[in-house]
Design a protein around this motif. Structure first.
Motif, PDB file in Angstrom:
ATOM      1  N   ALA A 102       0.826  -1.218   0.000  1.00 42.26           N
ATOM      2  CA  ALA A 102       0.000   0.000   0.000  1.00 42.26           C
ATOM      3  C   ALA A 102       0.860   1.268   0.000  1.00 42.26           C
ATOM      4  O   ALA A 102       0.371   2.340  -0.340  1.00 42.26           O
ATOM      5  CB  ALA A 102      -0.939   0.006   1.201  1.00 42.26           C
ATOM      6  N   TRP A 103       2.112   1.146   0.370  1.00 41.48           N
ATOM      7  CA  TRP A 103       3.007   2.299   0.465  1.00 41.48           C
ATOM      8  C   TRP A 103       3.010   3.163  -0.802  1.00 41.48           C
ATOM      9  O   TRP A 103       2.838   4.372  -0.722  1.00 41.48           O
ATOM     10  CB  TRP A 103       4.418   1.843   0.815  1.00 41.48           C
ATOM     11  N   PRO A 104       3.193   2.589  -2.000  1.00 42.42           N
ATOM     12  CA  PRO A 104       3.253   3.436  -3.198  1.00 42.42           C
ATOM     13  C   PRO A 104       1.947   4.186  -3.494  1.00 42.42           C
ATOM     14  O   PRO A 104       1.946   5.173  -4.205  1.00 42.42           O
ATOM     15  CB  PRO A 104       3.557   2.457  -4.337  1.00 42.42           C
ATOM     16  N   ILE A 105       0.851   3.709  -2.925  1.00 43.07           N
ATOM     17  CA  ILE A 105      -0.426   4.398  -3.140  1.00 43.07           C
ATOM     18  C   ILE A 105      -0.448   5.718  -2.380  1.00 43.07           C
ATOM     19  O   ILE A 105      -0.914   6.732  -2.894  1.00 43.07           O
ATOM     20  CB  ILE A 105      -1.607   3.501  -2.706  1.00 43.07           C
ATOM     21  N   VAL A 106       0.080   5.728  -1.169  1.00 49.99           N
ATOM     22  CA  VAL A 106       0.025   6.942  -0.352  1.00 49.99           C
ATOM     23  C   VAL A 106       1.314   7.760  -0.397  1.00 49.99           C
ATOM     24  O   VAL A 106       1.306   8.939  -0.062  1.00 49.99           O
ATOM     25  CB  VAL A 106      -0.351   6.632   1.113  1.00 49.99           C
ATOM     26  N   GLU A 107       2.405   7.141  -0.795  1.00 47.92           N
ATOM     27  CA  GLU A 107       3.694   7.838  -0.881  1.00 47.92           C
ATOM     28  C   GLU A 107       4.386   7.552  -2.213  1.00 47.92           C
ATOM     29  O   GLU A 107       5.504   7.034  -2.243  1.00 47.92           O
ATOM     30  CB  GLU A 107       4.601   7.416   0.287  1.00 47.92           C
ATOM     31  N   PRO A 108       3.723   7.872  -3.335  1.00 48.18           N
ATOM     32  CA  PRO A 108       4.341   7.576  -4.632  1.00 48.18           C
ATOM     33  C   PRO A 108       5.648   8.357  -4.808  1.00 48.18           C
ATOM     34  O   PRO A 108       5.744   9.522  -4.445  1.00 48.18           O
ATOM     35  CB  PRO A 108       3.283   8.030  -5.639  1.00 48.18           C
TER      36      PRO A 108
END
Length: 147
Positions: free
Chosen positions: A4-10
């Protein structure tokens, strides 16, 4: 959390550390084993992302009916964290996880309710709710599930 990281911190690389692992392990136990969890780490160590963004999204995969009451230091932080969780839930990746839970465990598929989908407060199709408040807000009348 890692997915989920890249969704909120691209565009921002995730720098994994032992404390993130320990917090994730503790949060996984909250719905089933413990209700008393205190996380004491310095600012900027991902408490808000882990507890107010990633964990509630993870929780709804198994328990989409949960009513969540999330607090932050001020309104802008409450809005930020709520918006980030909403981004995860609206992602194709997360919709695929909901579908997988349906296939494997016979759980109902769901999405965000169209009539209750704001940046700060939203509801899903299983009547799970996320309400966000700042610490100085009044909570009378607000309801959450006490895990």
């Amino acid at each position: 959390m890692k997915r989920a990281w890249p969704i909120v911190e691209p565009g921002t690389p995730l720098i994994w550390n032992w404390h993130i692992e320990r917090i994730c392990e503790a949060l996984v136990r909250v719905p089933h084993e413990t209700r008393d969890l205190v996380i004491c780490i310095p600012p900027g160590c991902m408490k808000s992302l882990l507890v107010s963004v990633f964990w509630p999204a993870w929780l709804w995969l198994d328990r989409p009916h949960e009513r969540l009451l999330c607090f932050a230091n001020d309104d802008s932080l409450a809005t930020r964290d709520s918006r980030r969780m909403r981004e995860i839930i609206r992602s194709e990746w997360y919709a695929g996880l909901i579908g997988t839970m349906h296939e494997r465990h016979g759980r109902a598929t769901w999405g965000l309710a169209k009539d209750q989908d704001t940046k700060v407060n939203f509801e899903n199709g299983q009547r799970g709710v996320r309400q966000c408040l700042s610490l100085g807000s009044k909570v009378t009348g607000k309801r959450c599930d006490g895990m």
